[in-house]
Every structure is written in C-alpha cells, then in structure tokens.
Design an enzyme around this catalytic site. Structure first.
Site, PDB file in Angstrom:
ATOM      1  N   CYS A   1       6.571   8.171   2.608  1.00 20.01           N
ATOM      2  CA  CYS A   1       6.939   9.488   2.099  1.00 20.01           C
ATOM      3  C   CYS A   1       7.467  10.375   3.233  1.00 20.01           C
ATOM      4  CB  CYS A   1       5.714  10.140   1.482  1.00 20.01           C
ATOM      5  SG  CYS A   1       4.394  10.317   2.680  1.00 20.01           S
TER       6      CYS A   1
ATOM      7  N   CYS B   1       0.823  -1.211   0.000  1.00 21.51           N
ATOM      8  CA  CYS B   1       0.000   0.000   0.000  1.00 21.51           C
ATOM      9  C   CYS B   1       0.854   1.256   0.000  1.00 21.51           C
ATOM     10  CB  CYS B   1      -0.927   0.016   1.210  1.00 21.51           C
ATOM     11  SG  CYS B   1      -2.171  -1.272   1.155  1.00 21.51           S
TER      12      CYS B   1
ATOM     13  N   CYS C   1      -0.939   9.825   6.986  1.00 18.68           N
ATOM     14  CA  CYS C   1       0.330   9.497   7.672  1.00 18.68           C
ATOM     15  C   CYS C   1       0.186   9.686   9.180  1.00 18.68           C
ATOM     16  CB  CYS C   1       1.459  10.375   7.141  1.00 18.68           C
ATOM     17  SG  CYS C   1       1.792  10.097   5.395  1.00 18.68           S
TER      18      CYS C   1
ATOM     19  N   ASP D   1       2.926   2.479   2.363  1.00 22.66           N
ATOM     20  CA  ASP D   1       3.358   2.985   3.663  1.00 22.66           C
ATOM     21  C   ASP D   1       3.360   1.837   4.662  1.00 22.66           C
ATOM     22  OD1 ASP D   1       3.565   5.847   3.216  1.00 22.66           O
ATOM     23  OD2 ASP D   1       1.381   5.833   3.046  1.00 22.66           O
TER      24      ASP D   1
END
Ligand code: FES
Length: 283
Positions: free
Chosen positions: A61, A35, A105, A37
């Site tokens: 990221c 996915c 995130c 992350d």
C-alpha cells in the site's frame, strides 16, 4: 481513506531509490505477496564502508511504498552498524507518522534492513532462529517478533500488535497467545522500572483500599477494555486482593497471565510489593 501526512503522500507519489542494484553488498527480502506486502531492500557500500546506494522494490500500500522510500533515504551515508540501529519508530517519525493500522509497514522496512545487513555479514539469504516458534500461522509471525514489536513500541493490546506486525489479524486463533505475550512484556516493563528513590509510604488500610481502587480504575480497567474485557474489585483482605474478570476476560485462557503478569504486577508497583491478586471462586 487513511489520514496520511504530506510526507507519506510525497514518498508514495514520488518514491526515491526504486529499483535494483546490479552487484549489491546486502539484500534483504521480507513479507510475502500472499500476505499483501513484500519488500526487497538492497545496498552498496563505498570504499569507506558507508552506504552509497540503496534501492528497493515493494508490493504493498501507500504506507509500504513510503516507508521503503524513506528507509533508503535514511540509510544513505551511514555505516552498516549505524543503519542497523534504525528502529521502525524512526521510520514512521521520518514520515511525520503513520496511521496506527499501518505501523506494520514501518516494521517491514526495519525487518528488510536487518535481513539485508544479515546477508551482508553472513552471505545467508534468510535469518534463521531455530528456537523461535510461529505464533500466528496466518501471517507467519513468530513469538520473538511479537515480543520485539511489543517491547520497542510499548504495545499493550492484541489490536496494537496486529497494527504493528499483522499477527492476529486473520483467523484470530492466535489472539489468546498474543495476549499472553503482551502481558508478559508488560510485566517485564514493570520489573525493569526503577524503584522510587524515597522510602515507600506506609499506607493506612483506608488509603490502601482507595489507592487499589484508583489504580484499577485508572490503569488496569482501560487496558482490559481495549480488548473488550473488564475486571471488578471484589474484596481486599490485608495484602490479598480478590477480583472477578468480566467481558472477554471471563473464561479467557490467558486470564491467569493477565491476573499475575499485569494486574498483580501493576498493584505491586503502585501500591505495595506484598500484594497478591486472586480470582473470585478460583483460589
Ligand atoms: S493464526 Fe494468527 S490470525 Fe490466524
């Protein structure tokens, strides 16, 4: 290029507490490489039960790295109970904010912390909820996860849900289902709001019609347009308001939930508790 705060860039370029703890008290892993992350968070307690060491390893990221780094700083010195109260919004706020599309995130950080605390308390490596059902199979996001991010962050659209937990950001097959969940959470919010302290105003028919038009223009239409839908007011007869869906809302399988859970709930809240909303040609 995303518009990152200086603090996000600092934590991205100089991440704190990267690595592993040899003998951790709690470990949590969330996300998956498939996915895009993944995050493993671990912590060690001191004799007084406070987190004296926290480490992370992440694949993702700049926002994922910065959120993980910030989270380790935030939990140091806290008890497990105190750390467990940290929300994804607090992680984003600690960094001076995250771009909307990167809020997932901060949610991943909060989920990793919860998984690590669960591991500390139970020894289990996975948080199981057998009653939960997966809504977005592309990203493995369950109904309860969607409800939670929608509740905690006051989300009103499918796009916002995608920003916060990725659900709906792949094939798109789950987007109608996400819309129903978001609408039902919005209806909960309306129900939970305190009734006004003063007695409700007695509106004349003309005042009621104008107020209904105003609420549709100001509160209802903008929310539907964010999902490329729209609504027209067709008629008002007593407490019955007839509407017609337009755009993406017309023919949408979730339009019944939108009509009842969002439009009717909003008009009952703002105009009169006796209002019923019906769809033109349907009832
Ligand atoms: S099932 Fe949710 S985006 Fe594909």
């Amino acid at each position: 290029m995303w518009n990152y705060t200086d603090k996000v860039m600092d934590h991205f370029r100089n991440p704190r507490n990267v690595g592993r703890i040899a003998d951790p008290d709690g470990v949590g892993t969330v996300g998956s490489l498939a996915c895009g992350d993944a995050l493993t968070l671990m912590f060690k307690l001191d004799a007084a039960g406070r987190i004296r060491d926290a480490k992370f390893q992440t694949f993702g990221c700049a926002s994922a790295i910065a959120s993980s780094s910030a989270l380790t700083e935030m939990i140091l010195g806290k008890t497990v109970a105190e750390a467990g109260k940290i929300t994804n919004k607090e992680i984003a706020d600690y960094l001076g904010g995250l771009p909307d599309q990167k809020m997932h995130c901060s949610v991943m950080g909060r989920e990793a912390l919860e998984a690590a605390i669960h591991n500390y308390r139970t020894g289990e490596t996975q948080m199981k909820n057998l009653d939960d059902r997966i809504v977005c199979t592309c990203f493995g996001v369950s109904e309860n996860e969607i409800r939670r991010v929608a509740r905690e962050n006051s989300l009103a659209t499918v796009e916002e849900v995608t920003n916060f937990c990725k659900a709906g950001g792949g094939c798109g097959m789950c987007r109608n289902e996400i819309k129903k969940i978001v609408d039902s959470v919005a209806a909960e919010r309306v129900q939970q709001r305190q009734p006004p302290a003063e007695a409700p105003r007695k509106l004349t028919n003309l005042q009621k019609i104008k107020l209904i038009e105003e609420i549709i223009d100001r509160e209802i239409r903008p929310a539907l347009r964010r999902d490329h839908g729209d609504v027209d007011l067709v008629d008002i007869s007593g407490d019955t308001v007839t509407i017609a869906f337009r755009g993406m809302c017309a023919g949408c399988q979730a339009s019944g939930a939108t009509r009842h859970g969002f439009i009717e709930a909003k008009l009952r809240e703002c105009v009169s508790p006796g209002i019923t909303v019906v769809e033109e040609g349907r009832e």
